[in-house]
Design a protein around this motif. Structure first.
Motif, short mmCIF file in Angstrom:
data_model
loop_
_atom_site.label_atom_id
_atom_site.label_comp_id
_atom_site.label_asym_id
_atom_site.label_seq_id
_atom_site.Cartn_x
_atom_site.Cartn_y
_atom_site.Cartn_z
N PRO A 80 0.93 -1.16 -0.07
CA PRO A 80 -0.04 -0.15 -0.01
C PRO A 80 1.01 1.32 -0.03
O PRO A 80 0.44 2.24 -0.61
N ALA B 295 -4.11 -3.22 3.09
CA ALA B 295 -4.53 -2.09 3.62
C ALA B 295 -5.91 -2.67 4.28
O ALA B 295 -6.14 -2.28 5.61
N ALA C 157 -2.08 -4.37 -2.69
CA ALA C 157 -2.27 -3.25 -1.88
C ALA C 157 -3.36 -3.01 -1.29
O ALA C 157 -3.53 -2.62 0.11
#
Length: 476
Positions: A6, A46, A42
């Motif tokens: 991320p 997250a 990502a």
């Protein structure tokens, strides 16, 4: 350690936005290459870090980037643009599918129709973002080399996965993210989806891409850019150490992704590359190799019961369409074709493809053309096919007449289109943001190159617009 994904996603977005604000709209490619390639990973990380409320904001980054660049490109036009017939066809596809999104066609809600419309037709906005880009100040080699770096990094992650026999996605929160946002329940032997495993007990690896199918398609994309970057104007292939490493990474990737259609496309691309650049040694090797492989597969099929184990079982069952994956493709194709026969104008958006899959109501998926046809009818399907095939035709037509970075872009687009064609028959390629955005953004750039040859950009005559003639540039 997983937070790196991320972080790279956000940093690439910020860097691209900074370049765009400075007037370098091609800086969007930083985000397309380094952000979208690892988009799902990502978002998964997250989500696992407890940032689920921010994920909808992160998800909008890619659309915001396209809207920003497209808007700025349109505002910076100093003359009224003149379009090629394919530009009109692409606009027609967009407007035709928009009609299906706005009109109450089918049983899906308005929101679901809009989501399906975005999945099917957003590539048009990406295309025109590249189409209106001023190519004079773009450093093509820089972005092509970024793709080499990304390809090598994907290969390194892949080797780590293979040595540990562990999917990266089991450590990123992939399954939880997919269920929470897309209603895809974990399936298969590894708690992910069935796309991560193959017949014969083999694991299929995705590196940091969304799944093995996207990983394989991204490998085809990388191969196209390798061909374009290291092929000189005189058709000589000059690989640097980085180029050779990236090429090796593509072979490792396409092998360990274990996706049949992209694996076949990988060698189809090499074959067409050899034909178009007149490399007889490569074509002869491929002819001999194909003959030997065909003979060996025929031998295996005559002795299948004695050799039905491991990878040989996968090969034989693929050839005779007896494995579950191939049978699944056939079933989906037949369902889709029957739906189009019964409703040639389509069943409505959201009845096939990724959105329909998340709703549990999918009809005739696993083929990009059929997915479009089931939703918006045979007119939309043939329009998309016409657009796609004509890009291949234009690429072959113009490649001998272009030089320098224009030739690199044309070659990259041509081989992307050739490489993606077989996977389009077995999957919804446009659902992958990285593959779709890179494909169509550079397609728009290629069309700008074609329309500018021999005249000032956007100043072609009416006859040239409908069918521009190849003119050898003065610098050739």
């Amino acid at each position: 350690m997983m937070f790196i994904f991320p972080l790279l996603f956000i940093v690439s977005f910020i860097m691209s936005l900074r370049e765009i604000i400075r007037g370098n709209k091609d800086g969007m490619l930083l985000f397309l290459i380094f952000g979208l390639s690892m988009y799902t990973t990502a978002m998964s990380v997250a989500f696992s870090l407890g940032l689920k409320d921010l994920i909808p904001v992160f998800q909008f980054f890619k659309e915001l980037m396209i809207f920003s660049v497209l808007g700025l490109n349109i505002m910076s036009l100093t003359r009224k643009p003149r379009f090629h017939v394919l530009d009109y066809m692409i606009l027609a596809f967009f407007l035709y599918s928009l009609l299906y999104a706005l009109a109450p066609i089918g049983e899906q809600s308005f929101i679901n129709r809009l989501m399906a419309f975005k999945s099917m037709s957003f590539f048009v906005l990406v295309y025109f973002s590249g189409r209106f880009l001023d190519l004079r100040n773009i450093y093509v080699n820089k972005y092509f080399n970024y793709i080499m770096i990304l390809t090598i990094a994907a290969g390194v992650v892949l080797i780590g996965e293979y040595l540990l026999q562990t999917h990266l996605q089991t450590m990123t929160g992939y399954a939880e993210y997919s269920y929470y946002f897309f209603n895809f329940e974990p399936s298969g032997s590894y708690g992910l989806t069935t796309t991560f495993e193959s017949e014969g007990g083999y694991k299929r690896f995705a590196s940091f891409f969304a799944n093995p199918l996207e990983h394989a398609a991204a490998t085809l994309l990388a191969l196209a850019f390798i061909m374009a970057l290291y092929t000189r104007d005189d058709n000589k292939l000059v690989l640097t150490p980085i180029g050779m490493t990236a090429l090796a990474a593509t072979f490792i990737s396409i092998t360990l992704a274990l996706s049949r259609a992209p694996f076949a496309s990988y060698f189809v691309m090499i074959y067409f590359y050899a034909l178009l650049t007149r490399k007889k040694l490569i074509t002869n090797i491929i002819h001999i190799g194909f003959g030997l492989v065909a003979a060996y597969v025929a031998y295996l099929m005559t002795r299948f019961e004695d050799t039905a184990s491991g990878i040989m079982e996968v090969v034989v069952n693929t050839v005779d369409f007896s494995n579950p994956s191939s049978v699944g493709h056939l079933v989906e194709w037949i369902q889709g074709i029957m739906a189009m026969i019964e409703s040639p104008l389509g069943l409505g958006l959201g009845t096939s493809g990724r959105v329909a899959g998340s709703l549990g109501e999918n009809i005739g998926g696993e083929n990009q053309f059929i997915i479009i046809g089931v939703q918006a009818g045979v007119i939309a399907m043939f329009l998309y096919l016409f657009i796609y095939l004509n890009f291949i035709r234009l690429g072959i037509k113009w490649l001998p007449y272009l030089k320098g970075k224009e030739r690199k872009i044309c070659m990259a687009v041509l081989f992307m289109k050739i490489g993606f064609f077989i996977p389009l028959l077995t999957s919804e390629v446009e659902s992958s943001s990285y593959i779709s955005y890179m494909n169509w953004f550079f397609s728009g750039m290629m069309m700008t190159i074609i329309m500018s040859q021999g005249t000032a950009p956007y100043q072609e005559s009416a006859a040239e617009i409908s069918s521009p003639k190849p003119n050898i540039p003065a610098t050739a």
